[in-house]
Design a protein around this motif. Structure first.
Motif, mmCIF file in Angstrom:
data_model
loop_
_atom_site.group_PDB
_atom_site.id
_atom_site.type_symbol
_atom_site.label_atom_id
_atom_site.label_comp_id
_atom_site.label_asym_id
_atom_site.label_seq_id
_atom_site.Cartn_x
_atom_site.Cartn_y
_atom_site.Cartn_z
ATOM 1 N N VAL A 55 80.256 -44.127 -67.263
ATOM 2 C CA VAL A 55 78.874 -44.619 -67.198
ATOM 3 C C VAL A 55 78.159 -43.891 -66.077
ATOM 4 N N ARG A 56 76.945 -43.456 -66.368
ATOM 5 C CA ARG A 56 76.133 -42.819 -65.320
ATOM 6 C C ARG A 56 74.702 -43.300 -65.431
ATOM 7 N N ARG A 57 74.050 -43.408 -64.276
ATOM 8 C CA ARG A 57 72.637 -43.778 -64.230
ATOM 9 C C ARG A 57 71.817 -42.510 -64.347
ATOM 10 N N VAL A 58 70.832 -42.522 -65.226
ATOM 11 C CA VAL A 58 69.949 -41.370 -65.441
ATOM 12 C C VAL A 58 68.536 -41.833 -65.069
ATOM 13 N N TYR A 108 70.978 -46.212 -68.178
ATOM 14 C CA TYR A 108 72.377 -45.912 -67.930
ATOM 15 C C TYR A 108 72.931 -45.433 -69.260
ATOM 16 N N GLU A 109 73.778 -44.428 -69.208
ATOM 17 C CA GLU A 109 74.402 -43.905 -70.419
ATOM 18 C C GLU A 109 75.911 -44.048 -70.298
ATOM 19 N N ILE A 110 76.553 -44.275 -71.425
ATOM 20 C CA ILE A 110 78.006 -44.296 -71.460
ATOM 21 C C ILE A 110 78.457 -43.142 -72.341
ATOM 22 N N GLY A 111 79.412 -42.382 -71.837
ATOM 23 C CA GLY A 111 79.935 -41.241 -72.578
ATOM 24 C C GLY A 111 81.420 -41.402 -72.855
ATOM 25 N N VAL A 112 81.831 -40.863 -73.970
ATOM 26 C CA VAL A 112 83.241 -40.855 -74.355
ATOM 27 C C VAL A 112 83.591 -39.419 -74.714
ATOM 28 N N ASP A 113 84.573 -38.867 -74.028
ATOM 29 C CA ASP A 113 84.985 -37.477 -74.271
ATOM 30 C C ASP A 113 83.795 -36.514 -74.191
ATOM 31 N N GLY A 114 82.889 -36.766 -73.253
ATOM 32 C CA GLY A 114 81.748 -35.882 -73.052
ATOM 33 C C GLY A 114 80.592 -36.082 -74.017
ATOM 34 N N SER A 125 79.927 -53.650 -73.500
ATOM 35 C CA SER A 125 80.340 -54.490 -72.390
ATOM 36 C C SER A 125 80.659 -53.661 -71.144
ATOM 37 N N VAL A 126 81.369 -52.557 -71.328
ATOM 38 C CA VAL A 126 81.679 -51.662 -70.208
ATOM 39 C C VAL A 126 80.387 -51.117 -69.603
ATOM 40 N N LEU A 127 79.491 -50.673 -70.457
ATOM 41 C CA LEU A 127 78.215 -50.099 -70.024
ATOM 42 C C LEU A 127 77.409 -51.105 -69.218
ATOM 43 N N VAL A 128 77.222 -52.299 -69.764
ATOM 44 C CA VAL A 128 76.393 -53.302 -69.090
ATOM 45 C C VAL A 128 77.050 -53.764 -67.802
#
Length: 113
Positions: free
Chosen positions: A10-13, A19-25, A58-61
């Motif tokens: 998760v990163r804040r943009v 906030y974005e959540i990424g999986v494998d880029g 859930s992970v993202l929030v």
């Protein structure tokens, strides 16, 4: 042999107010916000269909709300998913403000810009 799964990140943009959540880029989802007088007003959360059912929202929030806490801001859960998450996770109750008509009017104006 199977490669180990990469944990979601998760990163804040800030420039995109989310906030974005990424999986494998690959970006798998986001939760969008606007900032108002020491509050972070969350108004939308989505996970791409290709990543549904993995618990990523859930992970993202959770990580977004932990970031809000560490920044000294308060949470306003306009987004239905964030509101639902907060009902189950009372550890954020101390930094949660109610959604009021004033906040909704402000958000409508902020999003129209």
């Amino acid at each position: 042999m199977n490669e180990p799964a990469i944990a979601p990140a998760v990163r804040r943009v800030d420039e995109r107010h989310r906030y974005e959540i990424g999986v494998d880029g690959v970006r798998a989802g986001l939760t969008a916000y606007r900032d108002r007088d020491g509050q972070r007003v969350f108004f939308h959360t989505e996970i791409d269909d290709a990543f549904a059912g993995r618990g990523l929202a859930s992970v993202l929030v959770r990580e977004a709300l932990e970031d809000v806490r560490s920044s000294g801001r308060r949470i306003v859960p306009v987004c239905p998913y964030v509101a639902k998450f907060l009902k189950k996770h009372e550890e954020f109750a101390d930094i949660t403000d109610p959604v009021t008509p004033e906040v909704l009017r402000w958000l409508e104006t902020a999003l129209a810009r």
